[in-house]
Design a protein around this motif. Structure first.
Motif, short mmCIF file in Angstrom:
data_model
loop_
_atom_site.label_atom_id
_atom_site.label_comp_id
_atom_site.label_asym_id
_atom_site.label_seq_id
_atom_site.Cartn_x
_atom_site.Cartn_y
_atom_site.Cartn_z
N ARG B 56 0.85 -1.18 0.00
CA ARG B 56 0.00 0.00 0.00
C ARG B 56 0.89 1.23 0.00
O ARG B 56 2.06 1.16 0.37
N GLY B 57 0.32 2.39 -0.37
CA GLY B 57 1.08 3.63 -0.35
C GLY B 57 1.80 3.88 -1.66
O GLY B 57 1.70 3.09 -2.60
N GLN B 58 2.51 5.01 -1.69
CA GLN B 58 3.13 5.43 -2.95
C GLN B 58 4.59 5.81 -2.75
O GLN B 58 4.93 6.56 -1.85
N VAL B 59 5.43 5.28 -3.62
CA VAL B 59 6.86 5.63 -3.63
C VAL B 59 7.13 6.46 -4.88
O VAL B 59 6.72 6.07 -5.98
N SER B 60 7.77 7.61 -4.70
CA SER B 60 8.14 8.43 -5.86
C SER B 60 9.65 8.65 -5.86
O SER B 60 10.26 8.83 -4.82
N VAL B 61 10.22 8.62 -7.05
CA VAL B 61 11.65 8.89 -7.20
C VAL B 61 11.81 9.93 -8.30
O VAL B 61 11.29 9.75 -9.40
N ASP B 62 12.51 11.01 -7.99
CA ASP B 62 12.74 12.08 -8.96
C ASP B 62 11.42 12.56 -9.55
O ASP B 62 11.30 12.77 -10.76
N GLY B 63 10.41 12.67 -8.69
CA GLY B 63 9.12 13.20 -9.13
C GLY B 63 8.25 12.18 -9.85
O GLY B 63 7.15 12.51 -10.30
N LYS B 64 8.69 10.97 -9.95
CA LYS B 64 7.92 9.98 -10.70
C LYS B 64 7.34 8.93 -9.77
O LYS B 64 8.06 8.32 -8.98
N ASN B 65 6.03 8.74 -9.85
CA ASN B 65 5.36 7.69 -9.07
C ASN B 65 5.78 6.33 -9.62
O ASN B 65 5.53 6.02 -10.77
N LEU B 66 6.42 5.52 -8.78
CA LEU B 66 6.97 4.26 -9.27
C LEU B 66 5.88 3.27 -9.68
O LEU B 66 6.15 2.32 -10.41
N ALA B 67 4.64 3.51 -9.20
CA ALA B 67 3.55 2.62 -9.62
C ALA B 67 3.31 2.72 -11.12
O ALA B 67 2.76 1.81 -11.74
N THR B 68 3.76 3.82 -11.73
CA THR B 68 3.55 4.00 -13.17
C THR B 68 4.68 3.37 -13.99
O THR B 68 4.62 3.37 -15.22
N VAL B 69 5.73 2.86 -13.30
CA VAL B 69 6.83 2.24 -14.03
C VAL B 69 6.53 0.76 -14.20
O VAL B 69 6.46 0.02 -13.23
N GLY B 70 6.31 0.35 -15.44
CA GLY B 70 6.02 -1.06 -15.71
C GLY B 70 7.28 -1.89 -15.74
O GLY B 70 8.38 -1.36 -15.59
N SER B 71 7.10 -3.19 -15.93
CA SER B 71 8.28 -4.06 -15.87
C SER B 71 9.29 -3.72 -16.96
O SER B 71 10.49 -3.90 -16.80
N ARG B 72 8.80 -3.20 -18.11
CA ARG B 72 9.72 -2.83 -19.17
C ARG B 72 10.54 -1.60 -18.81
O ARG B 72 11.62 -1.37 -19.35
N GLY B 73 9.99 -0.77 -17.90
CA GLY B 73 10.70 0.45 -17.54
C GLY B 73 11.69 0.25 -16.41
O GLY B 73 12.46 1.17 -16.10
N ILE B 74 11.66 -0.94 -15.79
CA ILE B 74 12.51 -1.16 -14.61
C ILE B 74 14.01 -1.02 -14.92
O ILE B 74 14.71 -0.31 -14.19
N PRO B 75 14.53 -1.65 -16.00
CA PRO B 75 15.97 -1.49 -16.25
C PRO B 75 16.38 -0.01 -16.35
O PRO B 75 17.35 0.42 -15.73
N GLN B 76 15.60 0.78 -17.08
CA GLN B 76 15.92 2.20 -17.23
C GLN B 76 15.89 2.90 -15.88
O GLN B 76 16.76 3.72 -15.56
N HIS B 77 14.89 2.55 -15.05
CA HIS B 77 14.78 3.14 -13.71
C HIS B 77 16.03 2.83 -12.89
O HIS B 77 16.59 3.71 -12.22
N ARG B 78 16.48 1.59 -12.94
CA ARG B 78 17.63 1.18 -12.12
C ARG B 78 18.92 1.85 -12.58
O ARG B 78 19.85 2.04 -11.81
N ARG B 79 18.99 2.16 -13.89
CA ARG B 79 20.21 2.79 -14.39
C ARG B 79 20.39 4.19 -13.83
O ARG B 79 21.50 4.73 -13.85
N ASN B 80 19.30 4.77 -13.34
CA ASN B 80 19.41 6.12 -12.76
C ASN B 80 19.78 6.09 -11.28
O ASN B 80 19.87 7.12 -10.64
N ILE B 81 19.93 4.88 -10.75
CA ILE B 81 20.25 4.74 -9.33
C ILE B 81 21.51 3.91 -9.18
O ILE B 81 21.62 2.82 -9.75
N GLY B 82 22.48 4.45 -8.41
CA GLY B 82 23.67 3.65 -8.12
C GLY B 82 23.44 2.89 -6.83
O GLY B 82 22.87 3.44 -5.89
N VAL B 83 23.84 1.63 -6.79
CA VAL B 83 23.62 0.83 -5.58
C VAL B 83 24.91 0.20 -5.10
O VAL B 83 25.68 -0.35 -5.89
N VAL B 84 25.12 0.28 -3.77
CA VAL B 84 26.27 -0.39 -3.15
C VAL B 84 25.71 -1.44 -2.20
O VAL B 84 24.85 -1.13 -1.37
N PHE B 85 26.18 -2.67 -2.34
CA PHE B 85 25.67 -3.75 -1.51
C PHE B 85 26.68 -4.09 -0.42
O PHE B 85 27.87 -3.87 -0.55
#
Ligand SMILES: Nc1ncnc2c1ncn2[C@@H]1O[C@H](COP(=O)(O)OP(=O)(O)O)[C@@H](O)[C@H]1O
Ligand SMILES: [Mg+2]
Lengths: 327, 221
Positions: B56-85
């Motif tokens: 439930r609820g809404q997550v937004s990144v850089d002004g974009k509601n992530l609920a609107t990002v479909g599975s095809r948009g996920i790779p592009q979304h991740r490229r805008n985020i650097g991750v350290v594990f």
């Protein structure tokens, strides 16, 4: 996915290049570059374990060579049948007790009939002599104390359509023990060929399915081996196409290699058969030679192998890549 | 830059990992995310990366509601985020250079740019001389810095880190945190999950605290 770098790859510096200008073009180049690297990297991975790869190629090669080899054999058999195809001819085997004189007379009499174009008389002695030279069974024949062959009259019908009726009519003659229409066995051969072709097609279909499944399984193992890499690549934004690419190339290489092995196996078997077939043909006084796949046939096999490889890889990738988290 | 509005996440086993979490992180901010083990820190980061979807609820990144990002948009979304594990997730069958180049190759950068950017990133984390080394030959701290170089090489606007100092001793941990501060100073939004309160409370940044999936401190900036 990410191919390992080839050693000594050219890396130039280009300071100060505008970022966004030609970005699309760069992306296209990058995409092309990744295709090239994926293809090369997949090939080097295949070659890295030569024993396993050769075994895979051999399995695929045998599965493809079997139906193709059978088809080549049938093709040759068909050509053989065509060579023998002569105008319909009726062989009249005469009764044991008919003498040579009576038989000669009968042959002459038949030749005057309207529904018969010509006849040729072959005495039992002539037949024995011919059989002796052609068959190579001379010694066996010498050991017999009497000639087992009957007199034979070869009848050429005036018109081929009436050949069957003529055969029946001739069989009714008292001197004749058996009348055979030579076309009959050709027709039987023909239907046997049709049946054999169907069989080869069915077996071929099953083996092709087998090849796709074998390749699918091989690719599945490759995917398992690189699971961690797949996860990392997905986490940092690798698209499905990007992750898929090297595995599709792996399938392609296995399939193409299998096709090459199949073409080689077919050529090898033909070469193996060429000499005995040549001897047999000489015996029967024909210049029949086995015909192989030819360059185009071999090339088609390699292409077929490649396509099956891609199909198997697609199958494996579609089934197994989606199962790897994250999505 | 990152905002959560009453976000809850329930895993299929029926366990609530996040409950009604709301907060916002501004551009250029560096924020720590803390809480005991199992509090929901990793889950929160996974929602930002779209490794999970909120219940439930809404997550937004850089002004974009992530609920609107479909599975095809996920790779592009991740490229805008650097991750350290925490466990760096390096590929051990290839050298440092290739590990760092990974995001650039994925994004289809031109070959000439790749070398330049990889060296710039390795330079920032102080590993320029190790580009040909294999990851196994590096120490834990060096491996983590390779992971950081890989996270920043494509110049993402957002940098996420999940327990980046989990396996390191205090002085190495402090160095790593300083690296993150340097990236933050050049305009990268940074969110670091860490349960090392002693370390992060010495650095003067906002700290969001989670407790059993609830946000209990640091929600307002
Ligand atoms: N994939 C999952 N499926 C089910 N439960 C999970 C999953 N991931 C995490 N959890 C549970 O959610 C809670 C929060 O986990 P996590 O976000 O990893 O916490 P943290 O990173 O703060 O230690 C824990 O109780 C954990 O057991
Ligand atoms: Mg965690």
């Amino acid at each position: 996915m990410i191919p390992r770098r080839n050693k000594g790859e050219r890396r130039e510096r280009r300071e100060g290049a505008s970022e966004s200008r030609a970005r699309l073009r760069d992306q296209y180049n990058g995409w092309l570059h990744h295709h090239r690297l994926s293809a090369a990297d997949s090939l080097s991975r295949v070659l890295e374990s030569p024993v396993a790869s050769v075994l895979t190629w051999l399995v695929i090669g045998i599965a493809l060579a079997l139906p193709v080899g059978l088809d080549v054999a049938l093709e040759n058999f068909g050509r053989l049948g065509a060579q023998w195809e002569s105008p319909a001819q009726i062989s009249l085997f005469l009764q044991e007790e008919v003498s040579t004189d009576v038989a000669t007379e009968l042959a002459g009499g038949l030749a005057t009939r309207a529904d018969i174009a010509a006849t040729r008389f072959i005495s039992r002695e002539e037949a024995l002599e011919e059989f002796r030279t052609l068959s190579g069974f001379g010694d066996v024949l010498d050991s017999l104390d009497s000639n087992p062959l009957p007199h034979l009259i070869l009848v050429s019908p005036a018109d081929e359509a009436g050949a069957a009726a003529l055969r029946q009519n001739l069989e009714g003659l008292p001197e004749v023990s058996e009348a055979l229409l030579d076309m009959e066995w050709l027709q039987r051969l023909e239907s046997l060929m049709v049946l054999s072709r169907r069989l080869v097609q069915a077996v071929g279909g099953l083996l092709v399915l087998g090849v796709v499944l074998i390749l699918g399984n091989t690719i599945r193992l490759a995917i398992e081996n690189r699971r961690e890499e797949i996860v990392v690549v997905k986490l940092i934004g690798g698209s499905n196409a990007f992750v898929r690419r090297p595995f599709l190339y792996t399938g392609l290489w296995y399939g193409v290699g299998g096709g090459v092995f199949a073409a080689a196996l077919v050529a090898l078997s033909l070469w193996f058969l060429q000499q005995p077939v040549g001897e047999l043909a000489a015996l029967y006084d024909t210049d029949f030679r086995l015909e192989g796949l030819g360059v185009m046939g071999g090339l088609n096999l390699v292409i077929l192998g490649g396509m099956l490889g891609l199909a198997g890889a697609w199958l494996a990738v579609a089934r197994h890549l989606v199962r790897i988290e994250p999505h | 830059m990152i905002s959560f509005e009453r976000v809850s996440k329930r895993y299929s086993e029926g366990h609530d990992a996040l409950r009604e979490v709301s907060f916002a992180i501004n551009r250029d901010e560096l924020v720590f995310l803390t809480g005991h083990s199992g509090a929901g820190k990793s889950t929160l980061l996974r929602l930002i990366m779209l490794m999970e979807r909120p219940s439930r609820g809404q997550v937004s990144v850089d002004g974009k509601n992530l609920a609107t990002v479909g599975s095809r948009g996920i790779p592009q979304h991740r490229r805008n985020i650097g991750v350290v594990f925490q466990n760096h997730q390096l590929l051990f069958d290839r050298p440092v250079f290739d590990n760092v180049a990974l995001p650039l190759v994925i994004a289809g950068y031109d070959q000439r740019d790749v070398g330049r950017r990889v060296r710039a990133a390795l330079d920032k984390v102080g590993l320029l001389d190790r580009e040909r080394a294999m990851p196994v030959s590096l120490s834990g701290g060096e491996q983590q810095r390779v992971g950081i170089a890989r996270a920043v090489v494509a110049k993402p606007k957002i940098l996420l880190a999940d327990e980046p100092t989990g396996n390191l001793d205090p002085s190495l941990s402090a160095e790593i945190m300083q690296l993150f501060e340097e990236f933050n100073q050049v305009g990268v939004t940074v969110l670091i999950a860490s349960h090392d309160l002693a370390l992060i409370s010495r650095l003067r940044h906002r700290i969001i605290t989670l407790d059993q999936g609830r946000l209990i401190a640091g929600g307002a900036s």
